[in-house]
Design a protein around this motif. Structure first.
Motif, PDB file in Angstrom:
ATOM      1  N   PRO A 287      29.989  63.320  48.178  1.00 31.11           N
ATOM      2  CA  PRO A 287      30.519  62.069  48.748  1.00 31.11           C
ATOM      3  C   PRO A 287      31.330  61.236  47.765  1.00 31.11           C
ATOM      4  CG  PRO A 287      28.144  61.926  48.411  1.00 31.11           C
ATOM      5  CD  PRO A 287      28.523  63.358  48.184  1.00 31.11           C
ATOM      6  N   VAL A 288      30.970  61.253  46.484  1.00 29.43           N
ATOM      7  CA  VAL A 288      31.759  60.491  45.508  1.00 29.43           C
ATOM      8  C   VAL A 288      33.061  61.232  45.213  1.00 29.43           C
ATOM      9  CG1 VAL A 288      31.838  59.554  43.170  1.00 29.43           C
ATOM     10  CG2 VAL A 288      29.718  59.388  44.481  1.00 29.43           C
TER      11      VAL A 288
ATOM     12  N   GLY B  78      31.678  73.973  42.762  1.00 29.77           N
ATOM     13  CA  GLY B  78      30.912  75.199  42.563  1.00 29.77           C
ATOM     14  C   GLY B  78      31.123  76.171  43.715  1.00 29.77           C
TER      15      GLY B  78
ATOM     16  N   LYS C 120      33.555  75.776  48.666  1.00 31.71           N
ATOM     17  CA  LYS C 120      33.751  74.351  48.373  1.00 31.71           C
ATOM     18  C   LYS C 120      35.192  74.105  47.931  1.00 31.71           C
ATOM     19  CE  LYS C 120      28.980  73.059  47.110  1.00 31.71           C
ATOM     20  NZ  LYS C 120      28.115  72.498  46.063  1.00 31.71           N
TER      21      LYS C 120
ATOM     22  N   HIS D 235      33.986  75.896  38.835  1.00 32.09           N
ATOM     23  CA  HIS D 235      33.512  75.756  37.450  1.00 32.09           C
ATOM     24  C   HIS D 235      32.632  76.923  37.011  1.00 32.09           C
ATOM     25  CE1 HIS D 235      29.442  74.397  38.623  1.00 32.09           C
ATOM     26  NE2 HIS D 235      30.026  73.626  39.531  1.00 32.09           N
TER      27      HIS D 235
ATOM     28  N   ASN E  34      31.836  63.014  36.871  1.00 38.69           N
ATOM     29  CA  ASN E  34      30.639  63.061  37.719  1.00 38.69           C
ATOM     30  C   ASN E  34      29.578  64.001  37.172  1.00 38.69           C
ATOM     31  OD1 ASN E  34      31.170  61.341  39.890  1.00 38.69           O
ATOM     32  ND2 ASN E  34      32.319  62.892  41.010  1.00 38.69           N
TER      33      ASN E  34
ATOM     34  N   CYS F  88      31.014  58.049  35.720  1.00 39.05           N
ATOM     35  CA  CYS F  88      30.237  57.684  36.904  1.00 39.05           C
ATOM     36  C   CYS F  88      28.869  58.352  36.882  1.00 39.05           C
ATOM     37  CB  CYS F  88      31.037  58.123  38.129  1.00 39.05           C
ATOM     38  SG  CYS F  88      30.147  57.947  39.666  1.00 39.05           S
ATOM     39  N   GLY F  89      28.827  59.611  36.432  1.00 35.83           N
ATOM     40  CA  GLY F  89      27.559  60.335  36.426  1.00 35.83           C
ATOM     41  C   GLY F  89      27.675  61.593  35.585  1.00 35.83           C
TER      42      GLY F  89
ATOM     43  N   TYR G  47      21.176  65.818  34.113  1.00 37.63           N
ATOM     44  CA  TYR G  47      20.015  65.033  34.569  1.00 37.63           C
ATOM     45  C   TYR G  47      18.688  65.763  34.371  1.00 37.63           C
ATOM     46  CZ  TYR G  47      23.294  61.743  36.804  1.00 37.63           C
ATOM     47  OH  TYR G  47      24.282  60.831  37.062  1.00 37.63           O
TER      48      TYR G  47
ATOM     49  N   PHE H 189      29.905  52.865  34.391  1.00 37.92           N
ATOM     50  CA  PHE H 189      29.661  51.749  35.324  1.00 37.92           C
ATOM     51  C   PHE H 189      28.499  52.107  36.245  1.00 37.92           C
ATOM     52  CE2 PHE H 189      31.396  53.310  39.401  1.00 37.92           C
ATOM     53  CZ  PHE H 189      32.019  54.468  38.962  1.00 37.92           C
TER      54      PHE H 189
ATOM     55  N   ILE I 214      27.340  51.006  39.951  1.00 41.68           N
ATOM     56  CA  ILE I 214      28.148  50.395  41.002  1.00 41.68           C
ATOM     57  C   ILE I 214      27.712  48.982  41.411  1.00 41.68           C
ATOM     58  CG2 ILE I 214      27.013  51.702  42.893  1.00 41.68           C
ATOM     59  CD1 ILE I 214      30.710  50.563  42.684  1.00 41.68           C
TER      60      ILE I 214
ATOM     61  N   ASN J  10      23.852  71.688  47.877  1.00 43.68           N
ATOM     62  CA  ASN J  10      24.381  70.910  49.014  1.00 43.68           C
ATOM     63  C   ASN J  10      25.889  71.134  49.134  1.00 43.68           C
ATOM     64  OD1 ASN J  10      24.719  69.423  46.469  1.00 43.68           O
ATOM     65  ND2 ASN J  10      25.609  67.815  47.743  1.00 43.68           N
TER      66      ASN J  10
HETATM   67  P1  NDP Z   1      26.970  65.303  45.080  1.00 38.37           P
HETATM   68  O1  NDP Z   1      26.628  65.392  46.511  1.00 38.37           O
HETATM   69  O2  NDP Z   1      28.339  65.635  44.657  1.00 38.37           O
HETATM   70  O3  NDP Z   1      25.906  66.235  44.360  1.00 38.37           O
HETATM   71  C1  NDP Z   1      25.935  66.586  43.051  1.00 38.37           C
HETATM   72  C2  NDP Z   1      26.899  67.760  42.804  1.00 38.37           C
HETATM   73  O4  NDP Z   1      27.027  67.918  41.408  1.00 38.37           O
HETATM   74  C3  NDP Z   1      26.381  69.102  43.282  1.00 38.37           C
HETATM   75  O5  NDP Z   1      26.618  69.336  44.638  1.00 38.37           O
HETATM   76  C4  NDP Z   1      27.197  70.054  42.413  1.00 38.37           C
HETATM   77  O6  NDP Z   1      28.456  70.283  43.015  1.00 38.37           O
HETATM   78  C5  NDP Z   1      27.438  69.230  41.148  1.00 38.37           C
HETATM   79  N1  NDP Z   1      26.656  69.775  40.041  1.00 38.37           N
HETATM   80  C6  NDP Z   1      25.320  69.848  39.921  1.00 38.37           C
HETATM   81  N2  NDP Z   1      24.988  70.463  38.780  1.00 38.37           N
HETATM   82  C7  NDP Z   1      26.156  70.773  38.160  1.00 38.37           C
HETATM   83  C8  NDP Z   1      26.490  71.405  36.938  1.00 38.37           C
HETATM   84  N3  NDP Z   1      25.533  71.872  36.113  1.00 38.37           N
HETATM   85  N4  NDP Z   1      27.801  71.522  36.600  1.00 38.37           N
HETATM   86  C9  NDP Z   1      28.766  71.085  37.417  1.00 38.37           C
HETATM   87  N5  NDP Z   1      28.511  70.488  38.620  1.00 38.37           N
HETATM   88  C10 NDP Z   1      27.224  70.334  38.967  1.00 38.37           C
HETATM   89  O7  NDP Z   1      26.597  63.877  44.468  1.00 38.37           O
HETATM   90  P2  NDP Z   1      27.240  62.431  44.645  1.00 38.37           P
HETATM   91  O8  NDP Z   1      28.627  62.514  45.157  1.00 38.37           O
HETATM   92  O9  NDP Z   1      26.263  61.594  45.355  1.00 38.37           O
HETATM   93  O10 NDP Z   1      27.278  61.924  43.130  1.00 38.37           O
HETATM   94  C11 NDP Z   1      28.241  62.403  42.214  1.00 38.37           C
HETATM   95  C12 NDP Z   1      27.979  61.755  40.849  1.00 38.37           C
HETATM   96  O11 NDP Z   1      28.134  60.344  40.945  1.00 38.37           O
HETATM   97  C13 NDP Z   1      26.575  61.981  40.307  1.00 38.37           C
HETATM   98  O12 NDP Z   1      26.665  62.200  38.916  1.00 38.37           O
HETATM   99  C14 NDP Z   1      25.880  60.669  40.577  1.00 38.37           C
HETATM  100  O13 NDP Z   1      24.815  60.437  39.713  1.00 38.37           O
HETATM  101  C15 NDP Z   1      27.024  59.708  40.356  1.00 38.37           C
HETATM  102  N6  NDP Z   1      26.858  58.386  40.968  1.00 38.37           N
HETATM  103  C16 NDP Z   1      26.978  57.297  40.140  1.00 38.37           C
HETATM  104  C17 NDP Z   1      26.904  56.029  40.623  1.00 38.37           C
HETATM  105  C18 NDP Z   1      27.097  54.879  39.687  1.00 38.37           C
HETATM  106  O14 NDP Z   1      26.875  53.731  40.083  1.00 38.37           O
HETATM  107  N7  NDP Z   1      27.507  55.118  38.464  1.00 38.37           N
HETATM  108  C19 NDP Z   1      26.632  55.776  42.047  1.00 38.37           C
HETATM  109  C20 NDP Z   1      26.583  56.993  42.859  1.00 38.37           C
HETATM  110  C21 NDP Z   1      26.686  58.247  42.317  1.00 38.37           C
HETATM  111  P3  NDP Z   1      29.263  71.663  42.774  1.00 38.37           P
HETATM  112  O15 NDP Z   1      28.470  72.738  43.442  1.00 38.37           O
HETATM  113  O16 NDP Z   1      30.573  71.421  43.398  1.00 38.37           O
HETATM  114  O17 NDP Z   1      29.331  71.839  41.299  1.00 38.37           O
END
Ligand code: NDP
Length: 337
Positions: free
Chosen positions: A154-155, A175, A179, A195, A218, A240-241, A246, A275, A277, A326
């Protein structure tokens, strides 16, 4: 009233035994209170941080606490003058069927929302995060190259689509082939790189022939390693993340890359800014709500969610979120609308 509680703190990736399903009575509202029934529960990466005891921007959950989380709920019984039975509200009731509220922190969603769950994604916290992080910190300009990882979440999906609205060359990172296809064909990104591909850094470089002006961070980890050498002078990096980190318990093996980061920051005169949010931008929610609801209504922003049925399935779905299982915004349907 079923609730899912923090049974123990994870060491590394969470597992099923860190969660406990408990059943208790449905509470009754007192004067000035409402009883809320959870219809949708949002699952978000930040929840992993709250399961650990370390210091962060928000206090950790205590053992036996109900798992935290944003929820879209129906008012089932109101003894509060501002709410009536059947109202939709955005709340933070966590992983449980029912909760009481005195109205503090609730947002009314209006009676006839077509997709109430979207208030947990593109029209809510993750959408707001994308909007502010990209526009305020990233400062994208037409013709610049924007890179964003977790590109179909979603982000990330929202970041990339706003980048296209601003005229950027947008490259996603995600990933897997499915996707990546979604990012290009449905979200309208110019390219999206897997990636997990062995030659991921080379593919990323090839698709960013003019370097990277804005990198919306992210995930961290190997993705950031591949991005760092491609950043241009005066690049902006909203942090952002770092979801790839984690579940980490230790620093990664290999050479210390901190000197490289500092050297690049200096020579490229880059700006990296973290930041949180609502702490940083809560006062600007109206700007986001105005722009995003218009873009969304006009079909300029597409949104994908993955709905998991049943509160009891939340732990498994959440564990998968941290591994990229997801595809789209992860939401649990806890009860019928
Ligand atoms: P997502 O629904 O995008 O879920 C996380 C995604 O991260 C996974 O689907 C996967 O996508 C990817 N991921 C997980 N592990 C790895 C890895 N080892 N290497 C690369 N990619 C990985 O999450 P959101 O959109 O909800 O959140 C995205 C980011 O934003 C997060 O880091 C979250 O903590 C952050 N965030 C920060 C906020 C703030 O206030 N700073 C507020 C809200 C969110 P894929 O399979 O495509 O790699």
């Amino acid at each position: 009233n079923r609730s899912i509680r923090l049974a123990s703190r994870p060491h590394g990736a969470p597992s099923a035994d860190n969660f406990r399903l408990e059943t208790g009575p449905i509470p009754s509202p007192g004067n000035g209170e409402i009883l809320l029934r959870t219809v949708y529960l949002s699952l978000d990466p930040y929840m992993r941080g709250r399961m650990s005891a370390g210091p962060s921007y928000a206090p950790p959950m205590e053992i036996d606490d109900v798992m935290v989380g944003g929820t879209v709920c129906r008012v089932v019984e109101s003894r509060h003058p501002d709410y009536k039975d059947g109202d939709w509200v955005l709340s933070g009731n966590g992983w449980q069927d029912f909760a009481l509220s005195d109205g503090t922190g609730l947002l009314k969603l209006g009676a006839e929302m077509e997709h109430p769950s979207h208030a947990l994604g593109v029209l809510g916290m993750p959408g707001f995060t994308a909007y502010m992080g990209l526009l305020d910190i990233g400062q994208p300009k037409a013709g610049e190259t924007l890179v964003v990882a977790a590109a179909t979440g979603p982000v990330g999906a929202t970041v990339g689509q706003i980048g296209k609205l601003k005229g950027c060359h947008v490259v996603g990172i995600a990933g897997g082939a499915e996707k990546c296809r979604h990012a290009v064909e449905t979200l309208g990104f110019d390219a999206c790189i897997d990636h997990r591909a062995e030659d991921f850094p080379a593919q990323l470089a090839k698709n960013c022939p003019d370097g990277i002006d804005v990198y919306f961070e992210n995930v961290g980890g190997k993705v950031f390693d591949a991005v760092l050498p491609l950043l241009n002078t005066s690049a902006r990096v909203p942090v952002c993340g770092v979801v790839a980190q984690y579940n980490s318990t230790d620093l990664p093996d290999g050479p210390d890359r901190l000197p490289l980061l500092l050297d690049t920051l200096l020579k490229k005169r880059m700006r990296m800014q973290g930041f949180i949010i609502f702490n940083d931008y809560g006062h600007r929610y109206d700007e986001f709500a105005r722009d995003m609801s218009a873009w969304y209504a006009e079909g300029k922003i597409k949104y994908r969610e993955q709905i998991v049925q049943g509160l009891e399935n939340a732990p498994e779905a959440f564990i998968g979120l941290l591994e990229g299982k997801n595809f789209g915004k992860l939401v649990v349907q806890v009860s019928e609308a």
